[in-house]
Design a protein around this motif. Structure first.
Motif, PDB file in Angstrom:
ATOM      1  N   GLY A   1       0.813  -1.205   0.000  1.00 20.53           N
ATOM      2  CA  GLY A   1       0.000   0.000   0.000  1.00 20.53           C
ATOM      3  C   GLY A   1       0.848   1.257   0.000  1.00 20.53           C
ATOM      4  O   GLY A   1       1.901   1.322   0.632  1.00 20.53           O
ATOM      5  N   GLY A   2       0.378   2.266  -0.718  1.00 19.02           N
ATOM      6  CA  GLY A   2       1.162   3.477  -0.949  1.00 19.02           C
ATOM      7  C   GLY A   2       1.618   3.531  -2.385  1.00 19.02           C
ATOM      8  O   GLY A   2       1.776   4.600  -2.971  1.00 19.02           O
ATOM      9  N   SER A   3       1.803   2.343  -2.994  1.00 19.57           N
ATOM     10  CA  SER A   3       2.149   2.277  -4.418  1.00 19.57           C
ATOM     11  C   SER A   3       0.911   2.453  -5.284  1.00 19.57           C
ATOM     12  O   SER A   3       1.014   2.641  -6.498  1.00 19.57           O
ATOM     13  CB  SER A   3       2.829   0.945  -4.743  1.00 19.57           C
ATOM     14  N   SER A   4      -0.269   2.393  -4.678  1.00 23.05           N
ATOM     15  CA  SER A   4      -1.515   2.555  -5.431  1.00 23.05           C
ATOM     16  C   SER A   4      -1.519   3.845  -6.226  1.00 23.05           C
ATOM     17  O   SER A   4      -1.077   4.896  -5.749  1.00 23.05           O
ATOM     18  CB  SER A   4      -2.705   2.589  -4.476  1.00 23.05           C
ATOM     19  N   GLY A   5      -2.034   3.769  -7.430  1.00 20.36           N
ATOM     20  CA  GLY A   5      -2.090   4.936  -8.305  1.00 20.36           C
ATOM     21  C   GLY A   5      -0.845   5.103  -9.134  1.00 20.36           C
ATOM     22  O   GLY A   5      -0.848   5.834 -10.123  1.00 20.36           O
ATOM     23  N   GLY A   6       0.245   4.432  -8.747  1.00 25.64           N
ATOM     24  CA  GLY A   6       1.486   4.519  -9.510  1.00 25.64           C
ATOM     25  C   GLY A   6       1.305   3.980 -10.924  1.00 25.64           C
ATOM     26  O   GLY A   6       0.572   3.013 -11.138  1.00 25.64           O
ATOM     27  N   GLY A   7       1.976   4.586 -11.882  1.00 20.73           N
ATOM     28  CA  GLY A   7       1.781   4.221 -13.274  1.00 20.73           C
ATOM     29  C   GLY A   7       2.408   2.894 -13.664  1.00 20.73           C
ATOM     30  O   GLY A   7       3.420   2.474 -13.114  1.00 20.73           O
ATOM     31  N   TRP A   8       1.762   2.227 -14.635  1.00 18.44           N
ATOM     32  CA  TRP A   8       2.314   1.048 -15.291  1.00 18.44           C
ATOM     33  C   TRP A   8       2.689   1.472 -16.709  1.00 18.44           C
ATOM     34  O   TRP A   8       1.917   2.176 -17.376  1.00 18.44           O
ATOM     35  CB  TRP A   8       1.280  -0.068 -15.362  1.00 18.44           C
ATOM     36  N   PHE A   9       3.837   1.025 -17.179  1.00 16.10           N
ATOM     37  CA  PHE A   9       4.330   1.467 -18.474  1.00 16.10           C
ATOM     38  C   PHE A   9       4.690   0.284 -19.364  1.00 16.10           C
ATOM     39  O   PHE A   9       5.150  -0.754 -18.883  1.00 16.10           O
ATOM     40  CB  PHE A   9       5.567   2.358 -18.282  1.00 16.10           C
ATOM     41  N   ARG A  10       4.476   0.449 -20.663  1.00 10.40           N
ATOM     42  CA  ARG A  10       4.922  -0.536 -21.650  1.00 10.40           C
ATOM     43  C   ARG A  10       5.432   0.209 -22.864  1.00 10.40           C
ATOM     44  O   ARG A  10       5.129   1.407 -23.053  1.00 10.40           O
ATOM     45  CB  ARG A  10       3.792  -1.483 -22.042  1.00 10.40           C
ATOM     46  N   VAL A  11       6.186  -0.468 -23.699  1.00  3.56           N
ATOM     47  CA  VAL A  11       6.774   0.159 -24.873  1.00  3.56           C
ATOM     48  C   VAL A  11       5.840   0.001 -26.067  1.00  3.56           C
ATOM     49  O   VAL A  11       5.411  -1.105 -26.397  1.00  3.56           O
ATOM     50  CB  VAL A  11       8.155  -0.433 -25.179  1.00  3.56           C
ATOM     51  N   VAL A  12       5.504   1.115 -26.698  1.00  2.00           N
ATOM     52  CA  VAL A  12       4.645   1.136 -27.883  1.00  2.00           C
ATOM     53  C   VAL A  12       5.403   1.854 -28.993  1.00  2.00           C
ATOM     54  O   VAL A  12       5.726   3.038 -28.863  1.00  2.00           O
ATOM     55  CB  VAL A  12       3.313   1.868 -27.594  1.00  2.00           C
ATOM     56  N   ASP A  13       5.716   1.127 -30.073  1.00  2.00           N
ATOM     57  CA  ASP A  13       6.453   1.711 -31.204  1.00  2.00           C
ATOM     58  C   ASP A  13       7.742   2.396 -30.731  1.00  2.00           C
ATOM     59  O   ASP A  13       8.074   3.508 -31.157  1.00  2.00           O
ATOM     60  CB  ASP A  13       5.577   2.714 -31.958  1.00  2.00           C
ATOM     61  N   GLY A  14       8.443   1.718 -29.841  1.00  2.00           N
ATOM     62  CA  GLY A  14       9.721   2.235 -29.380  1.00  2.00           C
ATOM     63  C   GLY A  14       9.647   3.281 -28.297  1.00  2.00           C
ATOM     64  O   GLY A  14      10.675   3.750 -27.806  1.00  2.00           O
ATOM     65  N   GLU A  15       8.439   3.654 -27.877  1.00  2.00           N
ATOM     66  CA  GLU A  15       8.278   4.659 -26.832  1.00  2.00           C
ATOM     67  C   GLU A  15       7.465   4.077 -25.689  1.00  2.00           C
ATOM     68  O   GLU A  15       6.426   3.462 -25.902  1.00  2.00           O
ATOM     69  CB  GLU A  15       7.560   5.891 -27.385  1.00  2.00           C
ATOM     70  N   ALA A  16       7.944   4.263 -24.466  1.00  2.00           N
ATOM     71  CA  ALA A  16       7.217   3.764 -23.306  1.00  2.00           C
ATOM     72  C   ALA A  16       6.077   4.717 -22.958  1.00  2.00           C
ATOM     73  O   ALA A  16       6.247   5.928 -22.916  1.00  2.00           O
ATOM     74  CB  ALA A  16       8.147   3.602 -22.116  1.00  2.00           C
ATOM     75  N   LYS A  17       4.895   4.144 -22.703  1.00  2.00           N
ATOM     76  CA  LYS A  17       3.707   4.933 -22.392  1.00  2.00           C
ATOM     77  C   LYS A  17       3.009   4.358 -21.175  1.00  2.00           C
ATOM     78  O   LYS A  17       3.120   3.170 -20.869  1.00  2.00           O
ATOM     79  CB  LYS A  17       2.735   4.942 -23.581  1.00  2.00           C
ATOM     80  N   LEU A  18       2.240   5.207 -20.484  1.00  2.00           N
ATOM     81  CA  LEU A  18       1.440   4.748 -19.362  1.00  2.00           C
ATOM     82  C   LEU A  18       0.263   3.939 -19.887  1.00  2.00           C
ATOM     83  O   LEU A  18      -0.462   4.392 -20.774  1.00  2.00           O
ATOM     84  CB  LEU A  18       0.954   5.938 -18.538  1.00  2.00           C
ATOM     85  N   VAL A  19       0.076   2.730 -19.362  1.00  2.00           N
ATOM     86  CA  VAL A  19      -0.969   1.856 -19.863  1.00  2.00           C
ATOM     87  C   VAL A  19      -1.929   1.394 -18.767  1.00  2.00           C
ATOM     88  O   VAL A  19      -2.987   0.852 -19.040  1.00  2.00           O
ATOM     89  CB  VAL A  19      -0.352   0.630 -20.574  1.00  2.00           C
ATOM     90  N   SER A  20      -1.581   1.633 -17.492  1.00  2.00           N
ATOM     91  CA  SER A  20      -2.458   1.265 -16.382  1.00  2.00           C
ATOM     92  C   SER A  20      -1.921   1.927 -15.121  1.00  2.00           C
ATOM     93  O   SER A  20      -0.986   2.731 -15.178  1.00  2.00           O
ATOM     94  CB  SER A  20      -2.514  -0.265 -16.205  1.00  2.00           C
ATOM     95  N   ASN A  21      -2.517   1.586 -13.996  1.00  3.08           N
ATOM     96  CA  ASN A  21      -2.043   2.079 -12.696  1.00  3.08           C
ATOM     97  C   ASN A  21      -2.353   1.039 -11.637  1.00  3.08           C
ATOM     98  O   ASN A  21      -3.270   0.228 -11.780  1.00  3.08           O
ATOM     99  CB  ASN A  21      -2.704   3.413 -12.328  1.00  3.08           C
ATOM    100  N   THR A  22      -1.581   1.043 -10.581  1.00  4.43           N
ATOM    101  CA  THR A  22      -1.789   0.080  -9.508  1.00  4.43           C
ATOM    102  C   THR A  22      -3.129   0.332  -8.824  1.00  4.43           C
ATOM    103  O   THR A  22      -3.430   1.449  -8.410  1.00  4.43           O
ATOM    104  CB  THR A  22      -0.660   0.168  -8.470  1.00  4.43           C
ATOM    105  N   SER A  23      -3.914  -0.732  -8.706  1.00  3.21           N
ATOM    106  CA  SER A  23      -5.229  -0.625  -8.078  1.00  3.21           C
ATOM    107  C   SER A  23      -5.342  -1.548  -6.874  1.00  3.21           C
ATOM    108  O   SER A  23      -5.609  -1.093  -5.771  1.00  3.21           O
ATOM    109  CB  SER A  23      -6.322  -0.955  -9.095  1.00  3.21           C
TER     110      SER A  23
END
Length: 405
Positions: free
Chosen positions: A351-373
């Motif tokens: 707990g405390g990590s909630s809301g933190g971003g999840w990232f993955r690489v899309v076309d060579g660029e990392a983007k936010l794709v989710s968040n800790t719930s």
């Protein structure tokens, strides 16, 4: 803070990369060099001279004056502005706990979030039992093996500049979550938007909006211990200052279905904040020098590739002072056949990590794709919502309606 299981800048010289993939996407590295302010050994937390927060302006006595429209919105709910700033926000009377999407009000109380108060804030852990997590095993993939969270390198402004910590007040006291600076498509290079979890801003079906919501990018930039931070100057803990949410948006799914353990709202547990500095005039993106795109394509877990989750875990064995990350290939978590499938990765963050971003690489660029719930009681994995068209609509409305303010 989490939900069901553990609900836990403009470029200068072309040298800045906000997110980079390393080694065939085997690892994600959040990289950024901040635009003025922090350095390797110190952090200049003065982003500017003019006070600007929640639409606030200088009062005649040099203090912060709450604009008339915010005063009027508070008065509509029987709330006296002066009494609110003097501690009335601690009154969680049901009739004054604003809950509807249109009701969010977060007037600045300058100086409220001092270092000592930040250090005393606790994670508001929302956990689910193994039985609850196994509610729809016909769709869910087997639980992933635990992935030990890895401490992010310091200084954070160089290695994970978009990531920060969120502080807010709830009926249980001062609480913490994590968040990420995201780009504003309608205001390129000047974003004031932060992505986090819905349960970090709103209590869900059992309550309303939390209060005194503040985002602190690159919190504790040098990763110092509690002993080292005793008596620390504000800029040592908040190198870019405190950014108050002057507007917040979360999904109807969370407002209606969210609960103390996540509930049916967990699959819709995301939120966007529009923030302004307690002190300063520049945008958040210009100040921090970093912001990330959001990927709303909601790829299936099997097609998403590796993901990385960043945040500030605060429940034992962590203490919320340092930033951590986990890297793993996601699987599926289904809480019910009637709800969207969530992503799930192995991770020991608490707990405390909630809301933190999840990232993955899309076309060579990392983007936010989710968040800790959410996550389980034994802190072996994390789950986050898929960000599809509903999430995109929430983001676009925030950008169009409030982005330029």
């Amino acid at each position: 803070m989490r939900s069901p299981s553990t609900p836990c800048a403009a470029h200068r010289g072309g040298r800045r990369r906000l997110l980079a993939a390393a080694g065939l996407v085997a690892a994600l590295a959040l990289t950024a060099t901040a635009c003025g302010g922090a350095t390797d050994d110190t952090a200049d937390g003065d982003p500017g001279a003019a006070a600007s927060a929640s639409g606030a302006a200088d009062g005649a006595d040099g203090g912060v004056a709450i604009p008339g429209d915010i005063k009027d919105r508070l008065k509509e709910h029987g709330i006296d502005v002066d009494a609110w700033k003097d501690g009335g926000w601690k009154d969680w009377d049901r009739d004054k706990w604003l809950s509807e999407a249109k009701d969010f009000v977060n007037p600045v109380i300058e100086g409220l979030w001092e270092p000592e108060r930040m250090l005393s804030a606790q994670e508001a852990d929302k956990t689910m039992s193994v039985q609850e997590a196994a509610a729809d095993q016909g769709v869910s993939d087997p639980a992933p093996a635990p992935v030990e969270a890895e401490a992010e390198r310091t200084p954070y402004h160089r290695n994970a500049a978009p990531v920060g910590k969120i502080f807010f007040d709830s009926p249980e006291g001062s609480m913490v979550c994590s968040g990420t600076v995201i780009k504003d498509v309608n205001h390129p290079g000047r974003s004031n938007l932060v992505w986090t979890a819905g349960h970090c801003v709103h209590a869900g079906g059992g309550g309303g909006w939390y209060r005194n919501i503040v985002f602190v990018p690159a919190y504790n930039d040098l990763g110092r211990s509690e002993a080292e931070l005793t008596g620390a100057a504000p800029q040592e803990i908040a190198p870019y200052g405190n950014w108050w949410a002057d507007w917040a948006a979360t999904s109807n799914g969370w407002i209606e279905g969210g609960s103390a353990s996540g509930g049916s709202g967990a699959a819709y547990d995301y939120a966007v904040l529009h923030v302004q500095p307690e002190q300063g005039a520049k945008s958040l993106e210009e100040t921090v020098g970093a912001a990330l795109d959001v990927d709303f394509s909601a790829p299936a877990a099997a097609e998403a590739g590796q993901m990385g989750a960043w945040g500030y875990p605060a429940a034992p064995p962590y203490n919320g002072l340092r930033m951590f990350k986990c890297l793993d290939a996601p699987g599926r978590l289904s809480l019910s056949p009637s709800l969207p499938t969530m992503y799930r990765i192995g991770c020991t963050m608490t707990g405390g990590s909630s809301g933190g971003g999840w990232f993955r690489v899309v076309d060579g660029e990392a983007k936010l794709v989710s968040n800790t719930s959410i996550g389980p009681l034994d802190n072996t994995w994390l789950a986050g919502p898929q960000l599809g068209q509903d999430a995109r609509a929430l983001y676009e409305n925030m950008s169009e309606t409030y982005g330029g303010q």
